[in-house]
Design a protein around this motif. Structure first.
Motif, PDB file in Angstrom:
ATOM      1  N   ALA A  28       0.836  -1.208   0.000  1.00  0.00           N
ATOM      2  CA  ALA A  28       0.000   0.000   0.000  1.00  0.00           C
ATOM      3  C   ALA A  28       0.869   1.256   0.000  1.00  0.00           C
ATOM      4  O   ALA A  28       0.534   2.243  -0.668  1.00  0.00           O
ATOM      5  CB  ALA A  28      -0.937  -0.012   1.204  1.00  0.00           C
ATOM      6  N   THR A  29       1.960   1.238   0.723  1.00  0.00           N
ATOM      7  CA  THR A  29       2.869   2.379   0.742  1.00  0.00           C
ATOM      8  C   THR A  29       3.461   2.624  -0.644  1.00  0.00           C
ATOM      9  O   THR A  29       3.521   3.762  -1.113  1.00  0.00           O
ATOM     10  CB  THR A  29       3.999   2.154   1.770  1.00  0.00           C
ATOM     11  N   LEU A  30       3.876   1.563  -1.308  1.00  0.00           N
ATOM     12  CA  LEU A  30       4.414   1.712  -2.661  1.00  0.00           C
ATOM     13  C   LEU A  30       3.332   2.190  -3.628  1.00  0.00           C
ATOM     14  O   LEU A  30       3.615   2.965  -4.552  1.00  0.00           O
ATOM     15  CB  LEU A  30       5.040   0.404  -3.134  1.00  0.00           C
ATOM     16  N   ALA A  31       2.096   1.763  -3.413  1.00  0.00           N
ATOM     17  CA  ALA A  31       0.990   2.233  -4.256  1.00  0.00           C
ATOM     18  C   ALA A  31       0.762   3.725  -4.061  1.00  0.00           C
ATOM     19  O   ALA A  31       0.543   4.464  -5.030  1.00  0.00           O
ATOM     20  CB  ALA A  31      -0.276   1.448  -3.941  1.00  0.00           C
ATOM     21  N   VAL A  32       0.817   4.179  -2.812  1.00  0.00           N
ATOM     22  CA  VAL A  32       0.660   5.614  -2.531  1.00  0.00           C
ATOM     23  C   VAL A  32       1.775   6.402  -3.204  1.00  0.00           C
ATOM     24  O   VAL A  32       1.536   7.429  -3.846  1.00  0.00           O
ATOM     25  CB  VAL A  32       0.648   5.883  -1.003  1.00  0.00           C
ATOM     26  N   THR A  33       3.000   5.922  -3.080  1.00  0.00           N
ATOM     27  CA  THR A  33       4.140   6.610  -3.690  1.00  0.00           C
ATOM     28  C   THR A  33       3.996   6.666  -5.211  1.00  0.00           C
ATOM     29  O   THR A  33       4.257   7.700  -5.829  1.00  0.00           O
ATOM     30  CB  THR A  33       5.452   5.908  -3.308  1.00  0.00           C
ATOM     31  N   THR A  34       3.573   5.578  -5.807  1.00  0.00           N
ATOM     32  CA  THR A  34       3.377   5.538  -7.259  1.00  0.00           C
ATOM     33  C   THR A  34       2.276   6.502  -7.683  1.00  0.00           C
ATOM     34  O   THR A  34       2.421   7.227  -8.676  1.00  0.00           O
ATOM     35  CB  THR A  34       3.048   4.102  -7.710  1.00  0.00           C
ATOM     36  N   VAL A  36       1.244   9.208  -6.063  1.00  0.00           N
ATOM     37  CA  VAL A  36       1.743  10.573  -5.881  1.00  0.00           C
ATOM     38  C   VAL A  36       2.692  10.938  -7.015  1.00  0.00           C
ATOM     39  O   VAL A  36       2.642  12.049  -7.559  1.00  0.00           O
ATOM     40  CB  VAL A  36       2.420  10.731  -4.500  1.00  0.00           C
ATOM     41  N   GLY A  37       3.557  10.006  -7.407  1.00  0.00           N
ATOM     42  CA  GLY A  37       4.472  10.254  -8.517  1.00  0.00           C
ATOM     43  C   GLY A  37       3.722  10.530  -9.810  1.00  0.00           C
ATOM     44  O   GLY A  37       4.058  11.466 -10.551  1.00  0.00           O
ATOM     45  N   ALA A  38       2.699   9.740 -10.096  1.00  0.00           N
ATOM     46  CA  ALA A  38       1.909   9.950 -11.315  1.00  0.00           C
ATOM     47  C   ALA A  38       1.198  11.297 -11.276  1.00  0.00           C
ATOM     48  O   ALA A  38       1.153  12.020 -12.287  1.00  0.00           O
ATOM     49  CB  ALA A  38       0.898   8.818 -11.476  1.00  0.00           C
ATOM     50  N   LEU A  39       0.666  11.659 -10.116  1.00  0.00           N
ATOM     51  CA  LEU A  39      -0.024  12.948  -9.995  1.00  0.00           C
ATOM     52  C   LEU A  39       0.939  14.120 -10.161  1.00  0.00           C
ATOM     53  O   LEU A  39       0.603  15.121 -10.800  1.00  0.00           O
ATOM     54  CB  LEU A  39      -0.768  13.032  -8.666  1.00  0.00           C
ATOM     55  N   PHE A  40       2.133  14.012  -9.601  1.00  0.00           N
ATOM     56  CA  PHE A  40       3.141  15.060  -9.788  1.00  0.00           C
ATOM     57  C   PHE A  40       3.540  15.168 -11.260  1.00  0.00           C
ATOM     58  O   PHE A  40       3.704  16.267 -11.785  1.00  0.00           O
ATOM     59  CB  PHE A  40       4.387  14.800  -8.941  1.00  0.00           C
ATOM     60  N   LEU A  73      10.094  15.478 -10.216  1.00  0.00           N
ATOM     61  CA  LEU A  73       9.813  14.846  -8.930  1.00  0.00           C
ATOM     62  C   LEU A  73       8.894  13.644  -9.120  1.00  0.00           C
ATOM     63  O   LEU A  73       9.125  12.572  -8.556  1.00  0.00           O
ATOM     64  CB  LEU A  73       9.180  15.859  -7.963  1.00  0.00           C
ATOM     65  N   GLY A  74       7.856  13.811  -9.930  1.00  0.00           N
ATOM     66  CA  GLY A  74       6.953  12.702 -10.212  1.00  0.00           C
ATOM     67  C   GLY A  74       7.664  11.550 -10.887  1.00  0.00           C
ATOM     68  O   GLY A  74       7.462  10.374 -10.537  1.00  0.00           O
ATOM     69  N   LEU A  75       8.509  11.855 -11.850  1.00  0.00           N
ATOM     70  CA  LEU A  75       9.278  10.824 -12.539  1.00  0.00           C
ATOM     71  C   LEU A  75      10.218  10.111 -11.572  1.00  0.00           C
ATOM     72  O   LEU A  75      10.364   8.884 -11.622  1.00  0.00           O
ATOM     73  CB  LEU A  75      10.061  11.459 -13.690  1.00  0.00           C
ATOM     74  N   SER A  87      11.055   9.815   1.132  1.00  0.00           N
ATOM     75  CA  SER A  87      10.813  11.264   1.059  1.00  0.00           C
ATOM     76  C   SER A  87       9.428  11.626   1.586  1.00  0.00           C
ATOM     77  O   SER A  87       9.270  12.584   2.346  1.00  0.00           O
ATOM     78  CB  SER A  87      10.938  11.756  -0.385  1.00  0.00           C
ATOM     79  N   LEU A  88       8.418  10.869   1.178  1.00  0.00           N
ATOM     80  CA  LEU A  88       7.059  11.165   1.625  1.00  0.00           C
ATOM     81  C   LEU A  88       6.897  10.915   3.130  1.00  0.00           C
ATOM     82  O   LEU A  88       6.196  11.665   3.819  1.00  0.00           O
ATOM     83  CB  LEU A  88       6.046  10.335   0.830  1.00  0.00           C
ATOM     84  N   THR A  89       7.544   9.882   3.642  1.00  0.00           N
ATOM     85  CA  THR A  89       7.480   9.625   5.083  1.00  0.00           C
ATOM     86  C   THR A  89       8.148  10.752   5.858  1.00  0.00           C
ATOM     87  O   THR A  89       7.645  11.190   6.890  1.00  0.00           O
ATOM     88  CB  THR A  89       8.145   8.279   5.420  1.00  0.00           C
ATOM     89  N   LEU A  90       9.263  11.239   5.354  1.00  0.00           N
ATOM     90  CA  LEU A  90       9.934  12.370   5.984  1.00  0.00           C
ATOM     91  C   LEU A  90       9.033  13.607   5.956  1.00  0.00           C
ATOM     92  O   LEU A  90       8.956  14.355   6.934  1.00  0.00           O
ATOM     93  CB  LEU A  90      11.266  12.657   5.299  1.00  0.00           C
ATOM     94  N   LEU A  91       8.328  13.805   4.853  1.00  0.00           N
ATOM     95  CA  LEU A  91       7.387  14.921   4.761  1.00  0.00           C
ATOM     96  C   LEU A  91       6.267  14.788   5.782  1.00  0.00           C
ATOM     97  O   LEU A  91       5.904  15.755   6.451  1.00  0.00           O
ATOM     98  CB  LEU A  91       6.813  15.010   3.339  1.00  0.00           C
ATOM     99  N   VAL A  92       5.720  13.576   5.941  1.00  0.00           N
ATOM    100  CA  VAL A  92       4.676  13.344   6.949  1.00  0.00           C
ATOM    101  C   VAL A  92       5.217  13.636   8.346  1.00  0.00           C
ATOM    102  O   VAL A  92       4.556  14.277   9.161  1.00  0.00           O
ATOM    103  CB  VAL A  92       4.128  11.901   6.847  1.00  0.00           C
ATOM    104  N   LEU A  93       6.432  13.177   8.623  1.00  0.00           N
ATOM    105  CA  LEU A  93       7.054  13.427   9.919  1.00  0.00           C
ATOM    106  C   LEU A  93       7.179  14.926  10.185  1.00  0.00           C
ATOM    107  O   LEU A  93       6.833  15.409  11.268  1.00  0.00           O
ATOM    108  CB  LEU A  93       8.429  12.762   9.965  1.00  0.00           C
ATOM    109  N   ILE A  94       7.652  15.674   9.197  1.00  0.00           N
ATOM    110  CA  ILE A  94       7.817  17.129   9.356  1.00  0.00           C
ATOM    111  C   ILE A  94       6.468  17.806   9.564  1.00  0.00           C
ATOM    112  O   ILE A  94       6.325  18.684  10.425  1.00  0.00           O
ATOM    113  CB  ILE A  94       8.567  17.709   8.135  1.00  0.00           C
ATOM    114  N   LEU A  95       5.460  17.402   8.780  1.00  0.00           N
ATOM    115  CA  LEU A  95       4.132  18.007   8.925  1.00  0.00           C
ATOM    116  C   LEU A  95       3.510  17.694  10.285  1.00  0.00           C
ATOM    117  O   LEU A  95       2.890  18.567  10.900  1.00  0.00           O
ATOM    118  CB  LEU A  95       3.214  17.543   7.796  1.00  0.00           C
ATOM    119  N   LEU A  96       3.666  16.465  10.763  1.00  0.00           N
ATOM    120  CA  LEU A  96       3.147  16.118  12.092  1.00  0.00           C
ATOM    121  C   LEU A  96       3.833  16.944  13.179  1.00  0.00           C
ATOM    122  O   LEU A  96       3.180  17.470  14.079  1.00  0.00           O
ATOM    123  CB  LEU A  96       3.358  14.631  12.379  1.00  0.00           C
TER     124      LEU A  96
END
Length: 173
Positions: A28-34, A36-40, A73-75, A87-96
Motif C-alpha cells: 500500500a505504501t508503494l501504491a501511494v508513492t506511485t 503521488v508520482g503519477a499525480l506530480f 519529482l513525479g518521474l 521522502s514522503l514519510t519524511l514529509l509526513v514526519l515534518i508536517l506532524l
C-alpha cells in the motif's frame, strides 16, 4: 439502484480496501508513492503547458520551471518508489511535528479558555507521534503511508456507511 445503496456499497468497498491496505502496508505504501508520482508528473505537464501558453514573460518562465520540477519529482517517484516513500514519510514526519508544535503554541495562548486542554493534548500527541516515527524511521518509512491510507479508508468506509443509512432514513420520510 438507489442513492443510499450506492453509498453503502462504496462504504463497504472502502472498508475492504482499508483492511487490504492494513494487511499489506508495504504494498500500500508503494501504491501511494506511485500514485503521488503519477499525480506530480501529470500536474507538472499541465503546469508546463500553462506556462507555454501564458502571456507574461517572467510568469511563463517561472511556470515552466515549476512544472518541470514537478514533473521531474513525479518521474523520480515513479522510477525510484522506495526513495520516494522515504521522502514522503519524511514529509509526513515534518508536517506532524510542525502542526503539533503550532497547536502547542496555540494551546498556551488559549490557556484561560476551555479549549486549552484539547489543543494541548492534540498538539502533544502529534509531536509524540512525529518523535516515534523519527526514532523508528527505518521501519516506519516502508509502512507508514500504507498504514495511514488503510486507516483513512476504514474511516471513510465507516463514514460512507453511516451516510448511506442517513440518506435511506431521510428518503423514507
Amino acid at each position: 439502484m438507489k442513492q443510499w445503496t450506492k453509498l453503502l456499497l462504496l462504504g463497504i468497498l472502502s472498508l475492504v480496501f482499508g483492511a487490504f491496505a492494513l494487511g499489506n502496508t508495504v504494498v500500500a505504501t508503494l501504491a501511494v508513492t506511485t500514485l503521488v508520482g503519477a499525480l506530480f508528473l501529470i500536474s507538472g505537464g499541465f503546469q508546463i503547458a500553462a506556462g507555454l501558453t501564458g502571456d507574461s514573460g517572467s510568469a511563463r518562465i517561472f511556470s515552466v520551471v515549476l512544472g518541470a520540477l514537478m514533473a521531474l519529482l513525479g518521474l523520480s517517484f515513479l522510477l525510484n518508489p522506495l526513495e520516494g516513500t522515504i521522502s514522503l514519510t519524511l514529509l509526513v514526519l515534518i508536517l506532524l511535528a510542525a502542526s503539533g508544535i503550532v497547536r502547542l503554541i496555540l494551546a498556551f495562548r488559549m490557556r484561560s479558555t476551555r479549549y486549552f486542554w484539547p489543543m494541548l493534548i492534540t498538539g502533544a500527541l502529534s509531536v509524540l507521534l512525529a518523535a516515534y516515527i523519527g526514532s523508528n524511521f527505518a521501519v516506519a518509512s516502508v509502512s507508514l503511508l500504507g498504514i495511514l491510507m488503510g486507516v483513512e479508508l476504514l474511516f471513510n468506509g465507516a463514514g460512507m456507511i453511516a451516510l448511506a443509512f442517513f440518506v435511506r432514513t431521510m428518503s423514507q420520510r
